[in-house]
Scaffold this motif. Sequence first.
Motif, short mmCIF file in Angstrom:
data_model
loop_
_atom_site.label_atom_id
_atom_site.label_comp_id
_atom_site.label_asym_id
_atom_site.label_seq_id
_atom_site.Cartn_x
_atom_site.Cartn_y
_atom_site.Cartn_z
N GLY A 89 0.85 -1.20 0.00
CA GLY A 89 0.00 0.00 0.00
C GLY A 89 0.87 1.24 0.00
O GLY A 89 2.00 1.20 0.50
N HIS A 90 0.36 2.32 -0.55
CA HIS A 90 1.18 3.54 -0.57
C HIS A 90 0.87 4.43 0.62
O HIS A 90 -0.25 4.45 1.14
CB HIS A 90 1.02 4.30 -1.89
N MET A 91 1.91 5.17 1.03
CA MET A 91 1.77 6.05 2.19
C MET A 91 1.35 7.45 1.78
O MET A 91 0.90 8.23 2.61
CB MET A 91 3.12 6.15 2.91
N SER A 118 -9.72 6.43 2.35
CA SER A 118 -9.89 5.26 1.48
C SER A 118 -8.63 4.99 0.67
O SER A 118 -8.24 3.84 0.46
CB SER A 118 -11.04 5.49 0.50
N ASP A 119 -8.04 6.05 0.18
CA ASP A 119 -6.91 5.94 -0.75
C ASP A 119 -5.65 6.49 -0.11
O ASP A 119 -5.34 7.64 -0.27
CB ASP A 119 -7.25 6.68 -2.04
N LEU A 120 -4.91 5.72 0.63
CA LEU A 120 -5.06 4.31 0.83
C LEU A 120 -4.89 3.93 2.29
O LEU A 120 -4.65 2.81 2.65
CB LEU A 120 -3.98 3.64 -0.05
N LYS A 121 -5.08 4.92 3.16
CA LYS A 121 -4.73 4.67 4.56
C LYS A 121 -5.65 3.64 5.24
O LYS A 121 -5.21 2.92 6.13
CB LYS A 121 -4.64 5.99 5.31
N ASP A 152 5.35 7.21 -3.15
CA ASP A 152 5.26 7.98 -4.39
C ASP A 152 4.26 7.42 -5.40
O ASP A 152 4.35 7.72 -6.58
CB ASP A 152 6.66 8.08 -5.03
N GLU A 153 3.29 6.63 -4.92
CA GLU A 153 2.34 6.00 -5.87
C GLU A 153 1.49 7.03 -6.58
O GLU A 153 1.21 6.92 -7.78
CB GLU A 153 1.44 5.01 -5.12
N GLU A 154 1.07 8.05 -5.84
CA GLU A 154 0.15 9.03 -6.43
C GLU A 154 0.80 9.87 -7.52
O GLU A 154 0.12 10.56 -8.27
CB GLU A 154 -0.45 9.94 -5.34
N VAL A 155 2.11 9.83 -7.60
CA VAL A 155 2.79 10.54 -8.70
C VAL A 155 3.40 9.53 -9.67
O VAL A 155 4.32 9.85 -10.42
CB VAL A 155 3.84 11.55 -8.19
N TYR A 177 -3.62 -2.80 -1.79
CA TYR A 177 -4.76 -2.30 -1.02
C TYR A 177 -5.30 -0.96 -1.47
O TYR A 177 -5.75 -0.15 -0.65
CB TYR A 177 -4.41 -2.35 0.48
N GLU A 178 -5.32 -0.74 -2.77
CA GLU A 178 -6.06 0.40 -3.31
C GLU A 178 -7.53 0.19 -2.95
O GLU A 178 -7.99 -0.96 -2.82
CB GLU A 178 -5.93 0.44 -4.84
N PRO A 179 -8.28 1.29 -2.75
CA PRO A 179 -9.69 1.12 -2.39
C PRO A 179 -10.45 0.37 -3.48
O PRO A 179 -10.14 0.50 -4.66
CB PRO A 179 -10.21 2.56 -2.27
ZN LIG Z 1 -4.12 5.04 -4.22
#
Ligand SMILES: [Zn+2]
Length: 390
Positions: A89-91, A118-121, A152-155, A177-179
């Motif tokens: 999962g990304h932080m 949700s995304d992604l905590k 850095d997933e969101e970028v 674990y993406e929503p």
């Molecule tokens: Zn995400």
Amino acid sequence: MKDLLTQIANINSYSYNVEGLSKVKELLKSWYQNFENNCPKLKLKYEEFDLKPQKFISRSGQIEEKQLGKALLISKEIDPNLPSILLMGHMDTVFPESLGFNECKDLGNGIMNGPGVSDLKGGLVVILKALEKFENSELADKLNWQVFFNPDEEVGSPGSSKIFPMLAEKNKWGLIYEPSLPDGSFTYRRKGAANYQLAIHGKASHVGRAFDEGTSAILIAAEFINQAQALNENPNIIINFGKIEGGGPLNIVPELAILGINIRIEENTDEKLVLKKLNQIIDELQDKYSDAKFLLQGKFNRKPKVPNTELDLLYEVLEDCTKELNLDFKKRNTGGCCDGNNLWEYGLPNIDTLGVRGKDIHSTEEIIYLDSLEERTELSFLLLKRLALL
Ligand SMILES: [Zn+2]
């Protein structure tokens, strides 16, 4: 679980907030150390990775770098001959601190609003709780696992994707674990994606005195867009010009224009086709405007996720698990991408929407349906048990 989620979501961890990302990483580490302390047989290994800075074209049209946070890998290996499963999962979130969306708010009726709930905590909490249940089950000695948290997933995971080949090599299956979609559906096939920037340097001149001596970067950009958008006629390809910057005083022929481009493709072969076309247009414009300069920067950082029998096997196991829990099983194709695309590129079969149910992600309206924390933990626990026996 709600308290853990609030605790981690209230720390701002925008992709370029290196300090906030470090706080989230330390909190996760403390959760796993706690878990280890409460589980006598469990022995974990903690590794951190520095990531290379992300390159981008700045407003001045030059290549610059942005600092990224560190990635964290936690591994349990009791026997190198046992299969290993990757949970990931990304932080990071898409919300800069300055946006002012920095705290969770309970909206009642089992709904909570907050940055990244949700995304992604939410998914980060689910991973921990599912592993706790698994390690306290009779199958704990049947499986190795690794948990990977990237910043850095969101970028587009520009730095952490360098570590993916190693994760794909080590593990047999990947759980990401993406929503899930608001109705609980899982994504199946995914398009591939790229972000590109094109900097066009023209030649400035005074509009009144020397208009003919200038080369307008904005006009060239317009020509480029006009020609490149023809790629959209191919049903496998989407090209979107999401950003344009440049120009300055209105009485000056503009020297600089920077385009931000997002591209989606259906098949791996489409990548070549797109790049060939873009470079061809640039070459033609270069011939036409000899004193212009072009700088194209970016890459296809998400390859298409095209299913095969190996992936289908994993979805069959998932379907069985949802049935056992009396949950609906629905899978859907999407144009969206995530780290699941990259891990699949390196050969790791994975399901990438095992996180919580929520909606309006990437907006300040983002919510989580809190009952999905428990529901998704049970599902992952069951999935781990099934995969341990597979
Ligand atoms: Zn995400």
